[in-house]
Each structure stands twice: as C-alpha cells, then as structure tokens.
Design a protein around this motif. Structure first.
Motif, mmCIF file in Angstrom:
data_model
loop_
_atom_site.group_PDB
_atom_site.id
_atom_site.type_symbol
_atom_site.label_atom_id
_atom_site.label_comp_id
_atom_site.label_asym_id
_atom_site.label_seq_id
_atom_site.Cartn_x
_atom_site.Cartn_y
_atom_site.Cartn_z
ATOM 1 N N ASP A 45 0.858 -1.186 0.000
ATOM 2 C CA ASP A 45 0.000 0.000 0.000
ATOM 3 C C ASP A 45 0.889 1.228 0.000
ATOM 4 O O ASP A 45 1.248 1.753 1.039
ATOM 5 N N ASP A 48 -0.530 4.558 1.759
ATOM 6 C CA ASP A 48 -0.700 4.659 3.208
ATOM 7 C C ASP A 48 0.612 4.246 3.877
ATOM 8 O O ASP A 48 0.884 3.058 4.062
ATOM 9 N N ARG A 51 0.338 2.094 7.090
ATOM 10 C CA ARG A 51 -0.028 0.704 6.783
ATOM 11 C C ARG A 51 1.172 -0.034 6.185
ATOM 12 O O ARG A 51 1.425 -1.184 6.503
#
Length: 100
Positions: A45, A48, A51
């Motif tokens: 990801d 993000d 994350r």
C-alpha cells in the motif's frame, strides 16, 4: 484490512488444528508462519505509509521466522521424507527469497 486478516486467521484455525494433530508442532508452526509470510509479501500500500510500515514489520517477523524455521526443520527432519516434502511444499517463494 485488519478485520479481513483476522477473519482469514479464524477461517484457517480449524485447518491448523487438524494439521497440528498430524504434524509435529514445530512443522505446524512453520506452516503457519510461511502462510503469513506469503500473505503479507503480497500486500503493498504505497499510498498509506503507516499501513506500509505495519506490512513491512509483519513481513520481517513472519518471513524471518519462517526462513529460520525452514532451515532448521530441513536439517532436523532430513531423514523423514514425508515431513521433508511437507516442509519443502510450504517453503514458498516469499520464505525462500526473504532478505532483511
């Protein structure tokens, strides 16, 4: 994302429990770590950053653990072809290629 992971783990628990009954505990744990390694290695990801840090930590933990177990178990069960086959089948590309 964590809910999906949690659901996946819950779905796999009956399979792991069955595997643990038939396999030595250390082999069953290796399989679990190898599966988690493969799962997280497939996640990415780039949008993000928080994350992505979680994914990177999970990869380092699960892949590192699985790789260490793979090498140790391969030597430990070298004279047991059935277990060797199970170990080899679960040493997926993510485990084999992990580099910290």
């Amino acid at each position: 994302m964590m809910k999906r992971l949690f659901a996946c783990v819950l779905c796999c628990l009956p399979l792991l429990a069955t595997a643990e009954e038939k396999l030595p505990r250390d082999v069953a744990q290796f399989i679990e770590h190898a599966q988690m390694c493969e799962h997280f290695a497939g996640e990415w990801d780039e949008h993000d950053k928080a994350r992505q840090r979680e994914i990177t930590q999970a990869i380092e933990q699960s892949c590192g653990q699985a790789q260490r177990q793979w090498k140790r178990l391969s030597a430990k069960y070298a004279r047991q072809p059935t277990l060797q086959k199970i170990i080899a089948e679960n040493a997926n590309d993510a485990v084999r290629s992990f580099r910290k």
